[in-house]
Design a protein around this motif. Structure first.
Motif, PDB file in Angstrom:
ATOM      1  N   LEU A 235      50.622 165.863  -3.383  1.00 62.27           N
ATOM      2  CA  LEU A 235      50.778 165.471  -1.974  1.00 62.27           C
ATOM      3  C   LEU A 235      49.711 166.080  -1.074  1.00 62.27           C
ATOM      4  CD1 LEU A 235      54.653 165.798  -1.854  1.00 62.27           C
ATOM      5  CD2 LEU A 235      53.356 163.654  -1.689  1.00 62.27           C
ATOM      6  N   THR A 236      49.199 167.239  -1.464  1.00 61.83           N
ATOM      7  CA  THR A 236      48.164 167.911  -0.662  1.00 61.83           C
ATOM      8  C   THR A 236      46.775 167.744  -1.242  1.00 61.83           C
ATOM      9  OG1 THR A 236      48.413 169.996  -1.889  1.00 61.83           O
ATOM     10  CG2 THR A 236      49.823 169.672   0.047  1.00 61.83           C
TER      11      THR A 236
ATOM     12  N   SER B  45      48.279 166.999 -12.993  1.00 60.81           N
ATOM     13  CA  SER B  45      48.102 165.639 -13.497  1.00 60.81           C
ATOM     14  C   SER B  45      48.650 164.620 -12.509  1.00 60.81           C
ATOM     15  CB  SER B  45      48.795 165.492 -14.856  1.00 60.81           C
ATOM     16  OG  SER B  45      50.180 165.779 -14.753  1.00 60.81           O
ATOM     17  N   THR B  46      49.706 164.991 -11.788  1.00 60.42           N
ATOM     18  CA  THR B  46      50.258 164.092 -10.766  1.00 60.42           C
ATOM     19  C   THR B  46      49.256 163.893  -9.638  1.00 60.42           C
ATOM     20  OG1 THR B  46      52.462 164.918 -11.312  1.00 60.42           O
ATOM     21  CG2 THR B  46      52.250 163.682  -9.268  1.00 60.42           C
ATOM     22  N   ALA B  47      48.544 164.940  -9.256  1.00 60.66           N
ATOM     23  CA  ALA B  47      47.504 164.826  -8.236  1.00 60.66           C
ATOM     24  C   ALA B  47      46.394 163.898  -8.714  1.00 60.66           C
ATOM     25  CB  ALA B  47      46.938 166.204  -7.900  1.00 60.66           C
TER      26      ALA B  47
ATOM     27  N   VAL C 125      56.628 161.894  -3.454  1.00 57.25           N
ATOM     28  CA  VAL C 125      55.620 161.396  -4.390  1.00 57.25           C
ATOM     29  C   VAL C 125      55.826 159.905  -4.654  1.00 57.25           C
ATOM     30  CG1 VAL C 125      54.725 161.537  -6.751  1.00 57.25           C
ATOM     31  CG2 VAL C 125      55.190 163.628  -5.462  1.00 57.25           C
ATOM     32  N   LYS C 126      57.068 159.471  -4.786  1.00 55.31           N
ATOM     33  CA  LYS C 126      57.321 158.043  -4.987  1.00 55.31           C
ATOM     34  C   LYS C 126      56.816 157.228  -3.799  1.00 55.31           C
ATOM     35  CE  LYS C 126      59.253 156.400  -7.992  1.00 55.31           C
ATOM     36  NZ  LYS C 126      58.718 155.894  -9.298  1.00 55.31           N
ATOM     37  N   LEU C 127      57.000 157.741  -2.598  1.00 51.52           N
ATOM     38  CA  LEU C 127      56.459 157.058  -1.406  1.00 51.52           C
ATOM     39  C   LEU C 127      54.949 157.012  -1.444  1.00 51.52           C
ATOM     40  CD1 LEU C 127      58.810 158.536   1.349  1.00 51.52           C
ATOM     41  CD2 LEU C 127      58.725 156.156   0.593  1.00 51.52           C
ATOM     42  N   ALA C 128      54.322 158.124  -1.859  1.00 51.57           N
ATOM     43  CA  ALA C 128      52.860 158.169  -1.912  1.00 51.57           C
ATOM     44  C   ALA C 128      52.301 157.228  -2.974  1.00 51.57           C
ATOM     45  CB  ALA C 128      52.402 159.597  -2.193  1.00 51.57           C
ATOM     46  N   GLU C 129      53.077 156.982  -4.024  1.00 49.49           N
ATOM     47  CA  GLU C 129      52.630 156.061  -5.080  1.00 49.49           C
ATOM     48  C   GLU C 129      52.601 154.608  -4.598  1.00 49.49           C
ATOM     49  OE1 GLU C 129      54.220 158.239  -9.175  1.00 49.49           O
ATOM     50  OE2 GLU C 129      55.276 156.515  -8.364  1.00 49.49           O
ATOM     51  N   HIS C 130      53.398 154.314  -3.604  1.00 44.64           N
ATOM     52  CA  HIS C 130      53.570 152.927  -3.169  1.00 44.64           C
ATOM     53  C   HIS C 130      53.124 152.717  -1.731  1.00 44.64           C
ATOM     54  CE1 HIS C 130      55.665 151.993  -6.887  1.00 44.64           C
ATOM     55  NE2 HIS C 130      56.392 153.065  -6.711  1.00 44.64           N
TER      56      HIS C 130
END
Length: 296
Positions: free
Chosen positions: A191-192, A248-250, A289-294
């Motif tokens: 997220l950052t 890895s998520t970043a 994170v789900k919001l950031a993915e979409h």
């Protein structure tokens, strides 16, 4: 050994390189860009000691596992069942299957698809792809291998190849400890878009990580898992020892790809709900994170 790597991303390419360098026959199964790059220039590993390449076979097809004595499954958690279905008809009956994946239930899910045992492996390495067929090593590289008939022999071969490996009958505990670390760092780093060291310098971050870890420990212990009593110290120390690593998520979010967050913080949320344990800190990180993915 003949070794096949299913899902040749940063983790699979790193271990594939070391095994190939040690003289094992390695086949990478990955995306078209990887196949093309490896065919042209070999598999490239960049690390502090320098950059080198090794020749390996690469393919997009599931039959790349044919004839393999050892299969390393390194796909994202969300692709576990699809990867299993892709290789199921091509596996040698005597092959050992290892799950080198984030999360705690991938070996079980993969075994259900393949209808054969899968050995869980806890992976401790910081890697990133610098380009197709080019992996960059940022730190560590050790493994904890679940117990099986072939685990001791595999651990010896890995250690000889420069991959420190131990065998444990309680690999699930190690997987949970790693899951807790991932839950603490992956979403916040994503997220950052900050590496761990800079992340820890942010106001309130240590307190937020402490909340996440405490929730994870409560869920793990309720599920019968043994968590080290100093797990929070271990998690915070990681931000120092791997200060330059982005999760890895970043990396997934930066590339516009779906992440494994459903199998990290999301898994803890689901397991907590099933066990009657509230997990608000993990729920919030999962949601963000789900919001950031979409993003639209």
């Amino acid at each position: 050994m003949n070794v096949a790597v299913v899902g040749a991303g940063a983790v699979g390419c790193y271990y594939g390189f070391l095994l190939a360098q040690a003289g094992h026959a390695v086949t990478l199964i990955g995306r078209p860009a990887l196949v093309e790059a490896v065919g042209a220039a070999g598999l490239v590993l960049e690390r502090a000691a320098g950059t080198a390449s090794v020749p390996v076979r690469a393919t997009e097809a599931g039959d790349g596992v044919s004839g393999a004595d050892l299969v390393l499954v390194c796909v994202k958690s969300g692709d576990t069942e699809a990867a299993g279905a892709m290789i199921a008809g091509h596996l040698d009956p005597a092959a050992t299957i290892l799950s080198l994946q984030n999360g705690v239930d991938n070996a079980e899910r993969l075994a259900a698809v393949l209808d054969r045992p899968v050995v869980p492996v806890a992976v401790y390495v910081a890697t990133a792809m610098a380009g197709p067929g080019h992996v960059r090593h940022n730190g560590r590289g050790d493994l904890i291998l679940g117990a099986s008939e072939t685990s001791d022999r595999i651990a010896a071969a890995f250690t000889a190849a420069g991959i420190p490996t131990t065998v444990s009958a309680r690999a699930v505990d190690a997987l949970w400890a790693k899951l807790i670390t991932n839950c603490a760092y992956n979403a916040l780093s994503a997220l950052t878009q900050r590496p761990y060291g800079r992340l820890l310098q942010g106001e309130g971050v240590v307190a937020a990580i402490t909340d996440v870890v405490r929730e994870c420990v409560a869920v793990a212990e309720a599920d019968g898992v043994s968590v080290p009593p100093d797990i929070l110290d271990t998690v915070l120390d990681l931000g120092v020892t791997m200060s330059g690593q982005r999760s890895s998520t970043a990396q997934d979010l930066a590339r516009g790809r779906a992440s494994e967050i459903d199998h990290l913080n999301g898994f803890v949320v689901r397991k907590g709900a099933a066990l009657g344990i509230p997990t608000p800190a993990n729920r919030l990180l999962h949601t963000l994170v789900k919001l950031a993915e979409h993003k639209d």
